[in-house]
Design a protein around this motif. Structure first.
Motif, PDB file in Angstrom:
ATOM      1  N   ILE A 155       0.737  -1.286  -0.243  1.00  0.00           N
ATOM      2  CA  ILE A 155       0.066   0.062   0.087  1.00  0.00           C
ATOM      3  C   ILE A 155       1.069   1.094   0.119  1.00  0.00           C
ATOM      4  O   ILE A 155       1.870   1.296   0.969  1.00  0.00           O
ATOM      5  CB  ILE A 155      -1.001  -0.066   1.284  1.00  0.00           C
ATOM      6  CG1 ILE A 155      -1.675  -1.215   1.401  1.00  0.00           C
ATOM      7  CG2 ILE A 155      -1.987   1.211   1.264  1.00  0.00           C
ATOM      8  CD1 ILE A 155      -2.585  -1.477   2.514  1.00  0.00           C
ATOM      9  N   GLU A 156       0.673   2.102  -1.076  1.00  0.00           N
ATOM     10  CA  GLU A 156       1.365   3.188  -1.143  1.00  0.00           C
ATOM     11  C   GLU A 156       2.945   2.970  -1.106  1.00  0.00           C
ATOM     12  O   GLU A 156       3.925   3.621  -0.499  1.00  0.00           O
ATOM     13  CB  GLU A 156       0.980   4.268  -0.014  1.00  0.00           C
ATOM     14  CG  GLU A 156      -0.240   4.659  -0.192  1.00  0.00           C
ATOM     15  CD  GLU A 156      -0.609   5.870   0.864  1.00  0.00           C
ATOM     16  OE1 GLU A 156       0.287   6.233   1.728  1.00  0.00           O
ATOM     17  OE2 GLU A 156      -1.650   6.399   0.754  1.00  0.00           O
ATOM     18  N   GLY A 157       3.479   1.864  -1.655  1.00  0.00           N
ATOM     19  CA  GLY A 157       4.750   1.474  -2.011  1.00  0.00           C
ATOM     20  C   GLY A 157       5.503   0.759  -0.978  1.00  0.00           C
ATOM     21  O   GLY A 157       6.602   0.336  -0.861  1.00  0.00           O
ATOM     22  N   ARG A 158       4.680   0.619   0.075  1.00  0.00           N
ATOM     23  CA  ARG A 158       5.046  -0.310   1.428  1.00  0.00           C
ATOM     24  C   ARG A 158       4.451  -1.571   1.562  1.00  0.00           C
ATOM     25  O   ARG A 158       3.309  -1.565   1.579  1.00  0.00           O
ATOM     26  CB  ARG A 158       4.822   0.647   2.880  1.00  0.00           C
ATOM     27  CG  ARG A 158       5.524   0.032   4.321  1.00  0.00           C
ATOM     28  CD  ARG A 158       5.253   0.834   5.191  1.00  0.00           C
ATOM     29  NE  ARG A 158       3.611   1.106   5.639  1.00  0.00           N
ATOM     30  CZ  ARG A 158       2.928   0.127   6.474  1.00  0.00           C
ATOM     31  NH1 ARG A 158       3.630  -0.810   6.732  1.00  0.00           N
ATOM     32  NH2 ARG A 158       1.729   0.482   6.375  1.00  0.00           N
TER      33      ARG A 158
ATOM     34  N   VAL B 277      -4.033 -13.010   2.439  1.00  0.00           N
ATOM     35  CA  VAL B 277      -5.444 -12.809   2.060  1.00  0.00           C
ATOM     36  C   VAL B 277      -5.575 -11.374   1.545  1.00  0.00           C
ATOM     37  O   VAL B 277      -5.365 -10.538   2.449  1.00  0.00           O
ATOM     38  CB  VAL B 277      -6.322 -13.164   3.214  1.00  0.00           C
ATOM     39  CG1 VAL B 277      -7.939 -13.066   2.722  1.00  0.00           C
ATOM     40  CG2 VAL B 277      -6.094 -14.626   3.552  1.00  0.00           C
ATOM     41  N   VAL B 278      -6.258 -11.083   0.578  1.00  0.00           N
ATOM     42  CA  VAL B 278      -6.570  -9.865  -0.008  1.00  0.00           C
ATOM     43  C   VAL B 278      -8.037  -9.775  -0.197  1.00  0.00           C
ATOM     44  O   VAL B 278      -8.676 -10.266  -1.077  1.00  0.00           O
ATOM     45  CB  VAL B 278      -5.796  -9.406  -1.240  1.00  0.00           C
ATOM     46  CG1 VAL B 278      -6.091  -8.050  -1.864  1.00  0.00           C
ATOM     47  CG2 VAL B 278      -4.181  -9.602  -1.095  1.00  0.00           C
ATOM     48  N   SER B 279      -8.577  -8.641   0.062  1.00  0.00           N
ATOM     49  CA  SER B 279     -10.061  -8.123   0.118  1.00  0.00           C
ATOM     50  C   SER B 279     -10.364  -7.909  -1.473  1.00  0.00           C
ATOM     51  O   SER B 279      -9.437  -7.187  -2.148  1.00  0.00           O
ATOM     52  CB  SER B 279     -10.599  -7.306   0.969  1.00  0.00           C
ATOM     53  OG  SER B 279     -10.089  -6.231   0.863  1.00  0.00           O
ATOM     54  N   GLN B 280     -11.363  -8.532  -2.235  1.00  0.00           N
ATOM     55  CA  GLN B 280     -11.507  -8.252  -3.572  1.00  0.00           C
ATOM     56  C   GLN B 280     -12.824  -8.149  -3.819  1.00  0.00           C
ATOM     57  O   GLN B 280     -13.692  -8.989  -4.304  1.00  0.00           O
ATOM     58  CB  GLN B 280     -10.939  -9.397  -4.260  1.00  0.00           C
ATOM     59  CG  GLN B 280     -10.795  -9.299  -5.774  1.00  0.00           C
ATOM     60  CD  GLN B 280      -9.500  -8.582  -6.087  1.00  0.00           C
ATOM     61  OE1 GLN B 280      -8.413  -8.908  -5.685  1.00  0.00           O
ATOM     62  NE2 GLN B 280      -9.497  -7.858  -7.220  1.00  0.00           N
TER      63      GLN B 280
ATOM     64  N   ALA C 260      -8.426  -0.683   0.773  1.00  0.00           N
ATOM     65  CA  ALA C 260      -7.140   0.178   0.298  1.00  0.00           C
ATOM     66  C   ALA C 260      -6.969  -0.142  -1.152  1.00  0.00           C
ATOM     67  O   ALA C 260      -7.072  -1.126  -1.705  1.00  0.00           O
ATOM     68  CB  ALA C 260      -5.942  -0.185   1.229  1.00  0.00           C
ATOM     69  N   ASP C 261      -6.269   0.867  -1.814  1.00  0.00           N
ATOM     70  CA  ASP C 261      -5.848   0.655  -3.090  1.00  0.00           C
ATOM     71  C   ASP C 261      -4.449  -0.125  -2.878  1.00  0.00           C
ATOM     72  O   ASP C 261      -3.443   0.560  -2.414  1.00  0.00           O
ATOM     73  CB  ASP C 261      -5.329   1.889  -3.788  1.00  0.00           C
ATOM     74  CG  ASP C 261      -4.985   1.945  -5.191  1.00  0.00           C
ATOM     75  OD1 ASP C 261      -5.140   0.694  -5.943  1.00  0.00           O
ATOM     76  OD2 ASP C 261      -4.316   2.852  -5.646  1.00  0.00           O
ATOM     77  N   MET C 262      -4.470  -1.307  -3.274  1.00  0.00           N
ATOM     78  CA  MET C 262      -3.143  -2.307  -3.080  1.00  0.00           C
ATOM     79  C   MET C 262      -2.871  -2.729  -4.273  1.00  0.00           C
ATOM     80  O   MET C 262      -3.049  -2.730  -5.552  1.00  0.00           O
ATOM     81  CB  MET C 262      -3.688  -3.412  -2.196  1.00  0.00           C
ATOM     82  CG  MET C 262      -4.347  -2.994  -0.660  1.00  0.00           C
ATOM     83  SD  MET C 262      -4.987  -4.536  -0.024  1.00  0.00           S
ATOM     84  CE  MET C 262      -6.604  -4.497  -0.730  1.00  0.00           C
TER      85      MET C 262
END
Length: 144
Positions: free
Chosen positions: A15-18, A75-78, A126-128
């Motif tokens: 997220i935001e490069g981190r 796990v990534v929300s989608q 978030a934008d991931m």
């Protein structure tokens, strides 16, 4: 609930490069929640994913599960898994609202941890940026 489960050699989410989550061998799980989903559906999906036998045994057969190979989950929300693609511009009204989706997403994480797995994750909403090295490739779709 819907999940796209990919067997990976490694995966990470930033997220935001981190980098906020990363695993080596295991599953990258893209997880979507629908408006009719319940805790029981969530628990059943976690059980199915955690016991999925798609890792090769000594004979080259997909016969081992995540615990047998010491794997982890990312796990990534989608919510886009519930896209209505009847037109050229997808609609997302078939995805659960955050007041339902967030608790079920978090419950899925907890259910996987309760089974003894290391679980990394992104941030809901978030934008991931997700990266993975697919192994196989092996990708399984769950739609409960």
């Amino acid at each position: 609930m819907r999940a796209v489960v990919t067997r990976v050699a490694s995966a990470a989410v930033a997220i935001e490069g981190r980098t906020v989550g990363a695993i080596d061998r295991g599953f990258l799980v893209l997880l979507g929640v629908g408006p009719e989903d319940t805790q029981a559906v969530c628990d059943k999906l976690a059980e199915k994913v955690c016991n999925l036998r798609v890792f090769e045994d000594e004979n080259g057969k997909m016969n081992r599960d995540l615990s047998q190979v010491g794997g982890a989950l990312l796990v990534v929300s989608q919510f886009t898994l519930y896209a209505d693609t009847s037109s050229r511009r997808p609609g997302f009204s078939k995805a659960a609202k955050p007041d339902l989706a967030i608790p079920l997403y978090e419950r899925f994480l907890d259910q996987c941890r309760a089974r003894g797995f290391a679980v990394e994750h992104g941030q809901f909403g978030a934008d991931m940026q997700v990266s993975s090295v697919n192994d196989g490739p092996v990708t399984i779709l769950f739609d409960l």
